[in-house]
Write an enzyme that holds these catalytic residues in place. Structure first.
Site, PDB file in Angstrom:
ATOM      1  CE1 TYR A  61      28.524  30.717  -1.812  1.00  0.00           C
ATOM      2  CE2 TYR A  61      28.008  31.418  -4.045  1.00  0.00           C
ATOM      3  CZ  TYR A  61      27.609  30.888  -2.831  1.00  0.00           C
ATOM      4  OH  TYR A  61      26.306  30.533  -2.645  1.00  0.00           O
TER       5      TYR A  61
ATOM      6  CE  LYS B  17      26.344  27.835  13.529  1.00  0.00           C
ATOM      7  NZ  LYS B  17      25.019  27.730  14.164  1.00  0.00           N
TER       8      LYS B  17
ATOM      9  CG  ASP C 258      21.991  29.051  13.707  1.00  0.00           C
ATOM     10  OD1 ASP C 258      22.569  30.133  13.928  1.00  0.00           O
ATOM     11  OD2 ASP C 258      22.246  28.015  14.347  1.00  0.00           O
TER      12      ASP C 258
ATOM     13  CG  ASP D 138      23.805  32.700  -2.970  1.00  0.00           C
ATOM     14  OD1 ASP D 138      22.872  33.351  -3.473  1.00  0.00           O
ATOM     15  OD2 ASP D 138      24.343  31.739  -3.543  1.00  0.00           O
TER      16      ASP D 138
END
Ligand code: NAD
Length: 365
Positions: A127, A194, A228, A252
């Site tokens: 971002y 991740k 995930d 987000d």
């Protein structure tokens, strides 16, 4: 006794922003807190009036007052137009995005008794707005340099967005999450990442989180989850989780997932907090298709207002506001379409009428 006066910047935003922020302002005022509101325009409204999307005077006002209540602002998808919401967070270094996801009796949802808090890093990751457009000479130079350094191939017709995660910002947000957990009687912080794929960015975030966790050993439990897997677990067993700390993008996405767990964006509040200022806003966006229809749910903005009242140490007013919202929702009569059993229910009231019902409760009528 004269109550303490607060000066607060109000940015109504665009789309449904004006309706929900004015409803929230009326409810906050009804609690009896002494607030002098300084109304400022940003987004389409400001562009029409001043030719600028984010006039410097808006940032100056937030810097001066240190607190703002902000409605959503539209960002067209896939154009050169950057998000004003992200720009405000970056300009004021509002590094911690706090988004509680709490169940309310009376809201239709597949789950009961959800009580999660998302702490999203707000200043970096994908971002940061560092992007290279497809076909640009600079992009081709960058691709060439990367291929030279990594011996990996990037297609020459690629666009590139840079993901950077620093030790500094990771430590700052993870410490914020643990301190938030301590202050709010929470038991556990889960770091979401991740790191198995992105070793040097998410891997760093996780490494720092593990280090910071050691300072809170014996006080707050620390856990880690791959993003995930986290998404699946939140849908299957959300009650196993408490405070989640995440880099910007995952924060987000997972915030919207958690809003879904509690029955939708209409009731999900948020805060963007820095060391010198804080901006309170709903998780939802400007829902342009509902603009000006007096239709959408003002609760997310009103509850963002309650978070703001706690921030300015008006806890009794915050409690009054939260209790009134809770009662009106539980009663289920004066609520917007999204809180009715069917969105087509003709007994649904509008944004203003739901705010009126909340104000009546606050005033004990
Ligand atoms: P959105 O949150 O505006 O709306 C998605 C859907 O959620 C709506 O169509 C509606 O069905 C529902 N919804 C949202 N708010 C609601 C409310 N208060 N009551 C009842 N239902 C509600 O998301 P979007 O359509 O993806 O985004 C629209 C615009 O808002 C985009 O330009 C986006 O960039 C911007 N946005 C701004 C912010 C912000 O200002 N902080 C946050 C998210 C999106």
């Amino acid at each position: 006794m004269q109550r303490m006066q607060h000066k607060i910047t109000l940015i109504p935003g665009d789309g449904i922003g004006l309706e929900v922020s004015l409803a929230a302002k009326r409810c906050i005022d009804a609690t009896g807190v002494n607030i002098e509101w300084v109304q400022m325009s940003a987004g389409q409204d400001a562009l029409d009036k001043t030719g600028e999307l984010l006039p410097q005077s808006v940032l100056d006002s937030i810097k001066e007052n240190k607190v703002a209540l902000k409605g959503p602002i539209t960002t067209p998808v896939g154009t050169g137009f950057r998000s004003i919401n992200v720009a405000i967070r970056q300009a004021l270094d509002l590094y911690a995005c706090v988004r509680p996801a709490k169940s309310y009796v009376g809201v239709k949802s597949n789950f009961k008794d959800i009580d999660l808090v998302i702490i999203r890093e707000n200043s970096e990751d994908l971002y940061a707005g560092i992007e290279f457009e497809e076909g640009d000479l600079k992009t081709l130079e960058l691709i060439h340099q990367i291929e030279k350094d990594t011996k990996k191939k990037i297609r020459s017709d690629s666009g590139i967005t840079i993901k950077s995660i620093s030790k500094f910002a990771s430590e700052r947000i993870v410490r914020f999450a643990f301190e938030y957990a301590l202050k709010n009687n929470r038991k556990k912080v889960t770091c979401v990442h991740k790191a198995n794929i992105m070793k040097f960015t998410d891997g760093l975030f996780l490494k720092i989180a593990r280090q910071v966790a050691q300072d809170f050993q014996g006080k707050i439990v620390f856990e880690e989850r791959i993003v995930d897997n986290m998404a699946m677990q939140l849908v299957q067993k959300p009650h196993n989780y408490d405070v989640l700390v995440l880099p910007n993008l995952y924060g987000d996405i997972i915030s919207d997932l958690c809003a879904g767990l509690i029955g939708g964006l209409g009731i999900a509040p948020g805060a963007n907090i820095g060391d010198n200022a804080a901006v309170f806003e709903a998780v939802h966006g400007s829902a342009p298709k509902y603009k000006g229809q007096n239709k959408v749910n003002p609760t997310a903005m009103i509850l963002s207002g309650a978070l703001m009242l706690r921030y300015i140490k008006e806890d009794a007013a915050a409690l009054k506001l939260e209790r009134a919202v809770k009662e009106v929702i539980a009663e289920g009569e004066f609520v917007t379409y999204d809180l009715k059993a069917s969105p087509l229910d003709a007994s649904a009231v509008g944004t203003e009428e739901m705010a009126d019902a909340i104000i009546k409760r606050i005033k004990g009528k």
